[in-house]
Design a protein around this motif. Structure first.
Motif, PDB file in Angstrom:
ATOM      1  N   GLU A 155      43.535  46.407  39.236  1.00 50.63           N
ATOM      2  CA  GLU A 155      42.207  45.895  39.099  1.00 50.63           C
ATOM      3  C   GLU A 155      41.762  45.801  37.673  1.00 50.63           C
ATOM      4  O   GLU A 155      41.010  44.896  37.168  1.00 50.63           O
ATOM      5  N   GLU A 208      42.466  37.957  51.143  1.00 54.96           N
ATOM      6  CA  GLU A 208      42.732  38.660  49.995  1.00 54.96           C
ATOM      7  C   GLU A 208      41.129  39.015  49.201  1.00 54.96           C
ATOM      8  O   GLU A 208      40.788  39.875  48.664  1.00 54.96           O
ATOM      9  N   HIS A 257      39.467  42.538  48.372  1.00 53.77           N
ATOM     10  CA  HIS A 257      38.417  42.586  47.050  1.00 53.77           C
ATOM     11  C   HIS A 257      37.137  43.002  46.993  1.00 53.77           C
ATOM     12  O   HIS A 257      36.447  43.817  46.520  1.00 53.77           O
ATOM     13  N   ASP A 314      36.446  46.364  48.607  1.00 51.70           N
ATOM     14  CA  ASP A 314      36.552  47.094  47.632  1.00 51.70           C
ATOM     15  C   ASP A 314      35.351  47.603  46.414  1.00 51.70           C
ATOM     16  O   ASP A 314      34.946  48.449  46.139  1.00 51.70           O
ATOM     17  N   ARG A 344      38.036  38.551  36.606  1.00 50.68           N
ATOM     18  CA  ARG A 344      39.774  38.855  37.404  1.00 50.68           C
ATOM     19  C   ARG A 344      40.197  37.235  37.283  1.00 50.68           C
ATOM     20  O   ARG A 344      41.412  37.311  37.191  1.00 50.68           O
TER      21      ARG A 344
END
Ligand code: FAD
Length: 527
Positions: free
Chosen positions: A11, A432, A436, A439, A468
């Protein structure tokens, strides 16, 4: 042996190198490298890792000139390579020139000052140590231009903007801005030195650093930024009309994306980016209720609870038009009164579609993206509206702390964020993204203690996602992912501390409350 406290993960904006990849990465690399050889048990390395990550994030746009790597010498697999490279202390910083060979073990930085700004400047110096032969192909010229060169741009038409940073000999701003704009098309940046008094006079510049802008149409002017700092210059240039990020991905993929878009280009709607549009919020709600949730045949258990909480939060906090708010309230009453632990989603659809239309409680069933419209059908739209909706909801919650009274969600500063987290994790079509987001939530949501902090948390995390995704395929070239709000929207949100961009979070909070506040929502384009 357990010593795998992983200081860096995929990440992070750093490249994680190992014995398997180090040599082949460095061998004849098109870019220069700065690699930190660290050890995951070394206290210094642990303490230093936030700085290294911040540095890597700060210079991410420089990656076609110089890249940042890490290699963990405490990982058994890497023992031999660390020995071969003669790493005796941790952390060790090594620079590797572009186009190096396998006998190149790099140059060690031995200075005691490892502050971000110092290391960033060293990177610039190191890049300039390349010769004409081994200069990284992606890296633009960094040396100052002469006054004749600069003056020759005057009055000339061009396909792109040219920005010239005028600065003192020891200043790094010019080179940093040149490197910041590397991945952008439509503008070239050059630098020139302030020691040329005649040039200064001709450009009408009296203090430095300053930036001068030559427009494609042949006109020119001093660049109008609020603060003459790297971040302000770079942001200003990235936001010029016609300037956009070059895209990664193959030419074929890009062409495909463009073609897909062209077949579906609708009429462009003019909008003001300092406003929030009700049309986006309503279109988002429409999509969420009628399309995204409708893929679930029945809702029960945790899913039903998540849906109920979502409807509660929106019904109580959404600063929408009366017909829409009424509809949400009716939906909520119905959900609360339902004795069942399981509902067929068709019943929700019926309520939203039919019953409502009769009583005039109506949520438009056409999609009308305004602030969220993209340059192609595949870009922006729904996810943009979802972010917008949740920013609006966190701001509403902070502005009306009593709005959630008697819902079971009162007195919880996290009510909106937890609902968002569960909605995204359970229903958001992009899995996805959900992973993320989960997290990020796991890592820091528990630290949020007030409604104001909730507003800031979502802002911070959204920026983390922007960082990101910058340069990825999901970025709309017309809407580059930037750290938001950009200086043109909120100059006082930005400061610089020892050369590092920092946010003034008090000003950011004030700005978010204004921007996502009810009075800044425009009804334009809602039918
Ligand atoms: P968006 O990022 O959607 O932003 C919408 C608008 O919000 C911007 O135009 C701007 O006005 C404003 N804004 C921007 N930054 C901030 C901020 N920090 N605070 C407040 N307002 C801001 N896509 C992926 O490819 N991978 C992912 O992992 C991923 N995760 C996601 C997670 C969530 C929870 C959501 C809702 C979306 C996610 N997406 C992900 C989609 C992606 O974030 C964008 O929404 C999408 O690419 C559309 O981008 P956009 O240019 O419209 O801007």
């Amino acid at each position: 042996v357990v010593h795998t406290a992983r200081l860096y993960t995929e990440e992070d904006p750093v490249v994680i190198l190992t014995s398997d990849t180090l040599k082949q990465t460095l061998h004849n690399s098109p870019t220069a490298w700065l690699v930190q050889f660290y050890s995951s048990w070394c206290g210094h390395c642990i303490q230093y890792s936030p700085t290294w990550k911040a540095l890597a994030g700060d210079v991410k746009d420089w990656e076609h000139a110089i890249r940042i790597g890490v290699l963990d010498c405490a990982n058994e697999k890497n023992y031999d390579i660390c020995k071969e490279f003669g790493i005796h202390f941790y952390p060790t910083f090594r620079y590797f020139k572009a186009h190096g060979n396998t006998l190149d073990f790099g140059k060690t930085y031995r200075g005691a000052d490892r502050e971000l700004q110092t290391v960033r400047q060293l990177m610039v110096n190191f890049l300039q140590n390349h010769t004409r032969q081994d200069w990284p192909a992606g890296c633009p010229p960094l040396q100052p231009f002469s006054s004749e060169d600069v003056l020759s741009f005057m009055g000339k038409k061009s396909e792109h903007y040219t920005a010239v940073i005028v600065e003192d000999e020891g200043s790094y701003v010019g080179r940093e801005v040149i490197l910041d704009l590397m991945p952008y098309d439509g503008v070239t940046v050059k630098r020139t030195l302030s020691s040329d008094k005649l040039l200064m006079q001709k450009l009408g510049i009296s203090s430095v650093p300053s930036a001068y802008l030559f427009y494609p149409n042949g006109t020119h002017a001093v660049m109008d930024v609020r603060k003459r700092l790297r971040f302000f210059f770079s942001s200003f240039l990235k936001l010029l009309p016609g300037v956009h990020r070059k895209h990664s991905g193959s030419a074929q993929e890009r062409e495909h994306a463009v073609n897909k878009g062209q077949s579906a280009v609708k009429e462009w709607k003019e909008f003001d980016k300092s406003k929030v549009y009700m049309a986006d919020l309503e279109s988002g709600l429409h999509y969420l209720l009628r399309v995204e949730l409708a893929t679930h045949k029945t809702l029960e258990g945790e899913e039903l609870k998540t849906f109920k909480d979502f409807v509660t939060v929106v019904a109580k906090l959404f600063p929408g038009r009366q017909a829409v708010v009424k509809l949400l309230e009716t939906l909520l009453e119905w959900l609360v009164s339902l004795p069942l632990g399981k509902i067929p989603y068709d019943a929700v659809l019926d309520l939203v579609n039919n019953n409502m239309r009769i009583s005039g409680l109506y949520l438009s069933d056409t999609v009308q993206w305004v602030g969220c419209q993209g340059s192609s059908e595949a870009l922006r739209g729904y996810p943009c509206s979802l972010w917008t909706l949740f920013h609006v909801l966190t701001v509403q919650a902070a502005q009306q702390p009593d709005a959630l009274a008697n819902t079971g969600l009162e007195d919880n500063p996290l009510a909106v964020l937890q609902t968002m987290r569960r909605y995204i994790g359970t229903f958001f079509g992009c899995q996805e993204c959900g992973k993320h987001f989960e997290d990020m939530a796991k890592e820091s949501l528990h630290l949020v203690k007030s409604l104001d902090e909730a507003v800031l948390w979502l802002w911070r995390k959204h920026n983390q996602v922007n960082a990101r995704l910058a340069g990825s395929m999901s970025e709309d070239p017309l809407f580059p992912k930037t750290q938001w709000p950009t200086p043109d929207l909120c100059p006082s949100c930005h400061e610089e501390n020892e050369g590092l961009h920092v946010w003034n979070e008090a000003m950011v909070l004030t700005f978010l409350k204004q921007h996502y506040g009810a009075t800044n929502i425009s009804p334009k384009y809602t039918s």
